[in-house]
Scaffold this motif. Structure first.
Motif, PDB file in Angstrom:
ATOM      1  N   ARG A  84      47.488  38.266  39.635  1.00 42.70           N
ATOM      2  CA  ARG A  84      46.465  38.780  40.313  1.00 42.70           C
ATOM      3  C   ARG A  84      46.814  38.789  41.697  1.00 42.70           C
ATOM      4  O   ARG A  84      45.979  39.171  42.773  1.00 42.70           O
ATOM      5  CB  ARG A  84      45.252  38.131  40.045  1.00 42.70           C
ATOM      6  CG  ARG A  84      44.734  38.222  38.543  1.00 42.70           C
ATOM      7  CD  ARG A  84      43.798  37.172  38.354  1.00 42.70           C
ATOM      8  NE  ARG A  84      43.212  37.417  37.152  1.00 42.70           N
ATOM      9  CZ  ARG A  84      42.246  36.617  36.498  1.00 42.70           C
ATOM     10  NH1 ARG A  84      41.692  35.613  37.384  1.00 42.70           N
ATOM     11  NH2 ARG A  84      41.806  36.627  35.406  1.00 42.70           N
ATOM     12  N   THR A  91      41.423  34.900  43.564  1.00 36.30           N
ATOM     13  CA  THR A  91      41.355  34.723  42.110  1.00 36.30           C
ATOM     14  C   THR A  91      42.062  33.231  42.289  1.00 36.30           C
ATOM     15  O   THR A  91      42.438  32.628  43.112  1.00 36.30           O
ATOM     16  CB  THR A  91      42.291  35.649  41.379  1.00 36.30           C
ATOM     17  OG1 THR A  91      43.528  35.668  41.850  1.00 36.30           O
ATOM     18  CG2 THR A  91      41.858  36.945  41.726  1.00 36.30           C
ATOM     19  N   ALA A 120      36.051  36.072  40.826  1.00 36.56           N
ATOM     20  CA  ALA A 120      37.066  36.024  40.077  1.00 36.56           C
ATOM     21  C   ALA A 120      37.743  34.633  40.068  1.00 36.56           C
ATOM     22  O   ALA A 120      38.576  34.499  39.330  1.00 36.56           O
ATOM     23  CB  ALA A 120      38.170  37.086  40.554  1.00 36.56           C
TER      24      ALA A 120
END
Length: 293
Positions: A84, A91, A120
């Motif tokens: 990510r 994240t 996230a």
């Protein structure tokens, strides 16, 4: 060292049986046995006691199991973060420990606010006493931990949180002593006590109250409050504890009476020195710092 072999080891350790582990892993029993023996040869230690029918971990095996679990968790988190990293969205997974006290609602409120802004980000939460959480920090299983003061400043960086605790005695609400406004040092010498397991905490309280610990009638020690509260409900024990423990249980059968002179302690958010925090943990630390000031 192949992570596949680490997973093999953890499965055998979990099942305590080479045949069951082989079935779960979809490998033959001889193959699995050879892999475990090769791992022991590589490490130079015996991981399992094979004298009995069950595959019991040796002392070295217990240590390697703890480390191996942490290694795989860190690898999984790192892979997820790398996948990510091209995203602008924050994240990652934050491993956060917290003692059971009045600081819990405060810290969890900050976790909620942080996640609302960074949806996230995931938290792995660990409850425990100071000894457990410091061990988690030392083994890199936890990045941040909220502890009761004092902490070892030589080993950890820390942030003082705006949450303090009052020390006293937890006892049955219908006990005649529950009518007292405060407990003195001399009162404590007369009570069958449950005391905290951590020496560093006991010593801190003793220093303030000028307690002679040799005169205390200690019947049990505890690292987590649940079993201690169950004993206190019998009416035969008195728990030397912080007020936040009694408050968190919301139990009308128990009550809290403070010490005199008043004895309070603070909370700190701690992280290991000379260890790089993940990006998500670093951002959360800054977030907590802004709210703590």
């Amino acid at each position: 060292m192949d992570t596949r072999v680490i997973k093999y080891f953890l499965t055998v350790a979990h099942t305590n049986n080479i045949t069951k582990a082989a079935k779960q892993l979809h490998v033959t029993q001889p193959t699995l046995s050879r892999q475990i023996m090769d791992l022991e040869s590589e490490l130079g230690v015996t991981l399992f006691d094979r004298q009995q029918r069950r595959m019991e971990l040796t002392q070295a095996g217990v240590l390697f199991q703890r480390r191996a679990t942490t290694i795989l968790q860190l690898l999984d988190q790192t892979e997820a973060e790398l996948l990510r990293q091209d995203s602008d969205e924050l994240t990652g997974t934050i491993n956060l420990g917290c003692v059971v006290s009045s600081v819990s609602p405060y810290l969890m409120g900050l976790v909620d606010q942080f996640q609302q802004a960074h949806r996230a980000v995931r938290f792995n939460l660990f409850d425990g006493d100071g000894d457990f959480l410091r061990r988690q920090l030392d083994e890199a299983a936890t990045e941040l931990a909220c502890l009761i003061e004092p902490v070892e400043a030589a080993k950890y960086n820390y942030l003082v949180l705006p949450s303090r605790e009052q020390w006293g005695i937890i006892l049955r609400a219908d006990d005649p002593l529950a009518k007292k406004t405060a407990f003195t040092r001399d009162d404590l010498y007369k009570l069958p006590l449950i005391i905290p397991h951590r020496n560093i905490v006991r010593d801190e309280v003793s220093d303030v109250l000028k307690l002679d610990q040799r005169r205390l009638n200690v019947r049990a020690s505890n690292n987590q409050p649940s079993n201690a509260i169950a004993l206190i409900r019998t009416g035969h024990y008195y728990g030397l504890a912080i007020k936040g423990v009694a408050d968190l249980f919301h139990d009308s059968a128990i009550t809290f009476v403070p010490f005199t002179p008043a004895t309070s302690i603070g909370h700190v958010l701690v992280w290991k020195k000379n260890r790089q925090l993940s990006t998500a943990a670093e951002r959360f630390l800054h977030f907590v710092t802004d709210h703590a000031n």
